[in-house]
Design a protein around this motif. Structure first.
Motif, PDB file in Angstrom:
ATOM      1  N   SER A 136      13.730   5.852 -52.199  1.00 32.94           N
ATOM      2  CA  SER A 136      13.372   6.490 -53.377  1.00 32.94           C
ATOM      3  C   SER A 136      14.439   7.784 -53.703  1.00 32.94           C
ATOM      4  CB  SER A 136      12.108   7.278 -53.215  1.00 32.94           C
ATOM      5  OG  SER A 136      11.951   8.149 -52.382  1.00 32.94           O
ATOM      6  N   SER A 158      14.964  -0.719 -65.056  1.00 37.02           N
ATOM      7  CA  SER A 158      13.688  -0.431 -64.302  1.00 37.02           C
ATOM      8  C   SER A 158      12.574  -1.172 -64.781  1.00 37.02           C
ATOM      9  CB  SER A 158      13.529   1.122 -64.555  1.00 37.02           C
ATOM     10  OG  SER A 158      13.032   1.320 -65.901  1.00 37.02           O
ATOM     11  N   GLY A 172      17.621   1.080 -59.077  1.00 38.43           N
ATOM     12  CA  GLY A 172      15.970   0.875 -59.133  1.00 38.43           C
ATOM     13  C   GLY A 172      15.398  -0.093 -58.057  1.00 38.43           C
ATOM     14  N   THR A 197      14.724   2.570 -55.604  1.00 40.70           N
ATOM     15  CA  THR A 197      13.849   3.867 -56.078  1.00 40.70           C
ATOM     16  C   THR A 197      12.368   3.361 -56.188  1.00 40.70           C
ATOM     17  OG1 THR A 197      16.007   5.140 -56.542  1.00 40.70           O
ATOM     18  CG2 THR A 197      13.845   5.718 -57.550  1.00 40.70           C
ATOM     19  N   ILE A 198      12.442   2.281 -57.525  1.00 38.66           N
ATOM     20  CA  ILE A 198      11.232   1.951 -58.017  1.00 38.66           C
ATOM     21  C   ILE A 198      10.479   1.222 -56.889  1.00 38.66           C
ATOM     22  CG2 ILE A 198      10.129   0.631 -59.887  1.00 38.66           C
ATOM     23  CD1 ILE A 198      12.922   1.266 -61.403  1.00 38.66           C
ATOM     24  N   ARG A 247       8.114   2.542 -54.196  1.00 41.75           N
ATOM     25  CA  ARG A 247       7.064   3.549 -54.376  1.00 41.75           C
ATOM     26  C   ARG A 247       5.747   2.519 -54.380  1.00 41.75           C
ATOM     27  NH1 ARG A 247       8.920   6.374 -60.144  1.00 41.75           N
ATOM     28  NH2 ARG A 247      10.713   7.402 -59.151  1.00 41.75           N
ATOM     29  N   GLN A 279       1.049   9.133 -59.414  1.00 44.19           N
ATOM     30  CA  GLN A 279       1.385   7.831 -59.093  1.00 44.19           C
ATOM     31  C   GLN A 279       0.292   6.904 -58.397  1.00 44.19           C
ATOM     32  OE1 GLN A 279       5.009   6.621 -58.941  1.00 44.19           O
ATOM     33  NE2 GLN A 279       4.750   7.964 -60.821  1.00 44.19           N
ATOM     34  N   SER A 308       7.208   0.292 -62.661  1.00 41.79           N
ATOM     35  CA  SER A 308       8.517  -0.296 -63.683  1.00 41.79           C
ATOM     36  C   SER A 308       8.324   0.604 -64.836  1.00 41.79           C
ATOM     37  CB  SER A 308       8.539  -1.686 -63.749  1.00 41.79           C
ATOM     38  OG  SER A 308       9.309  -1.895 -62.615  1.00 41.79           O
ATOM     39  N   SER A 343       7.967   4.284 -64.841  1.00 47.16           N
ATOM     40  CA  SER A 343       9.684   4.560 -64.450  1.00 47.16           C
ATOM     41  C   SER A 343      10.393   4.789 -65.907  1.00 47.16           C
ATOM     42  CB  SER A 343      10.295   4.077 -63.206  1.00 47.16           C
ATOM     43  OG  SER A 343       9.585   3.893 -62.107  1.00 47.16           O
ATOM     44  N   LEU A 400      12.592   7.708 -67.501  1.00 49.29           N
ATOM     45  CA  LEU A 400      13.873   7.454 -67.695  1.00 49.29           C
ATOM     46  C   LEU A 400      14.400   7.564 -69.180  1.00 49.29           C
ATOM     47  CD1 LEU A 400      14.414   4.951 -64.588  1.00 49.29           C
ATOM     48  CD2 LEU A 400      15.162   6.997 -64.567  1.00 49.29           C
TER      49      LEU A 400
END
Length: 415
Positions: free
Chosen positions: A21, A64, A115, A118-119, A122, A332, A348, A351, A355
């Motif tokens: 992440s 994302s 992503g 990072t995405i 999660r 989250q 997604s 995010s 973003l």
């Protein structure tokens, strides 16, 4: 999964997920200290170099939307491994770029691929754990994740002491290689075949639309995006705030990032400690109030003329970050629990909201904030709007629960 978990899931898995992440925010601000040297080598000014941030964020936001739904269809590990592999190649491209257009092209590729790590990372904790255990582990990930914006500029400045600016992107490529190995060797696949959705354009877009039609998603998603966006003003505008407003040098970014990110990590630690002891709603309300108080404090300090003096300049944003650390892991989980069959799509879309807001902030808002008071007022507007979204959500939840005669809303199943 049981409350008693092994060392692998208590330590190794959260550490790997946090590192995954981190790669997104780490890639945003590591080049900041190199802007003067990059400007000389590429023959461009600081305003043009702001595109190095903006292009990355815009590309990250664009892609994302798809990383999560694709992971709902093919599994979490393939998306993460493929994304990081492309990120490595893009980082190497940035390192050899000899013009601004070429550098921006590879930065866009970095954003499109980052992503995947990072995405999607999660969703893995919620795939594995439930309840207080999920909150505790999400908080641990948030603590490690919070280090990235703090160490990024510090590491960038340190690398400049031993080599030219391409070394920064070479380091990012090396980090990507390590993360690919970590995913392959240490992370299990947490999304089994029987829970996957069809890998078809219609199914992917349909899942995104189904999530986007639910009002609760927007209330929770915008609350998260706006409050964190207030903090991101200082992250995305660090080159302006630290150098122009505070009059500091290329090795002084720590004066902003250490107290700000340290406060966010403290908030995440408090969130984990509160797991099972305080309701999620009360915890988020406490965090939102803390961030709003930080926004007010920032404006007061700047209005009194101390906004460009350390340490007063970072008091407000540090309190905003403390509240973010408390609320972010819990919000989250609220979003993921709301849509248990479309966790990838939820992450997604959430995010994407954040973003897009951050990209607009970097390109359209930060250039207008030429003073400490400008930064503080913009941050207060962000946390105020985010708190209003959260209050709106709570009011509608209370009304719906009163009508239904229940204490909590049921999760939304999206088939």
């Amino acid at each position: 999964m049981s409350e008693r978990i092994g060392w692998r899931y208590a330590v190794l898995v959260p550490a790997v997920l946090a590192a995954l992440s981190m790669i997104g925010p780490f890639s945003i601000d590591t080049p900041f200290p190199a802007f003067p040297e990059m400007g000389r080598d590429l023959d461009v000014d600081t305003g043009a170099l702001q595109l190095v941030v903006t292009v990355y964020l815009a590309a990250f936001a664009l892609m994302s939307v798809f990383h999560g739904p694709i992971s709902d269809a093919v599994g979490r590990r393939p998306v993460m491994v493929a994304g990081i592999a492309v990120y490595v190649l893009a980082s190497l491209g940035c390192a050899v770029a000899d013009s601004l257009p070429l550098l921006l092209g590879f930065r866009a590729l970095q954003g499109l691929s980052a992503g995947g790590a990072t995405i999607v990372s999660r969703t893995v904790i919620r795939d594995l754990f439930e309840g207080a255990q999920a909150q505790r582990l999400m908080s641990r990930v948030a603590i490690i994740f919070g280090i990235a914006p703090a160490i990024g500029p510090l590491l960038g400045g340190a690398l400049l002491q031993v080599g030219p600016w391409p070394l920064i992107f070479g380091f990012q490529a090396g980090l990507g290689v390590l993360l690919v190995l970590a995913v392959v060797l240490l992370l299990p696949e947490t999304h089994p075949r029987e829970r996957r959705v069809p890998l078809r354009v219609g199914a992917v877009l349909g899942g995104l639309l189904a999530v986007g039609r639910v009002g609760a998603f927007h209330r929770l998603g915008w609350a998260t995006a706006l409050i964190f966006g207030a903090q991101f003003l200082y992250i995305g505008g660090a080159a302006v705030f630290v150098v122009d407003v505070l009059g500091q040098g290329e090795l002084d970014f720590w004066k902003l990032f250490v107290p700000m990110i340290g406060s966010m990590m403290l908030g995440s630690w408090l969130c984990g400690r509160a797991a099972g002891r305080m309701s999620a709603r009360r915890l988020v309300s406490l965090g939102c109030t803390t961030s709003f108080a930080g926004g007010v404090l920032g404006v007061v300090v700047a209005a009194l003329g101390a906004g460009d003096e350390m340490p007063w300049a970072v008091l407000g944003v540090s309190l905003v970050a403390l509240g973010n650390g408390v609320t972010y892991p819990t919000l989250q989980l609220m979003l993921l629990d709301r849509f248990p069959t479309r966790r990838g799509a939820v992450v997604s879309l959430a995010s994407f909201l954040a973003l897009v807001l951050n990209a607009v902030t970097a390109v359209a808002v930060v250039p207008l904030l030429g003073s400490a008071l400008g930064f503080a007022v913009a941050a207060l507007i962000g946390v105020g709007a985010g708190q209003l979204c959260w209050a709106w959500h709570c009011a509608l939840e209370d009304r719906d629960c009163a009508v239904a005669g229940v204490g909590e809303r049921e999760p939304v199943e999206l088939l």
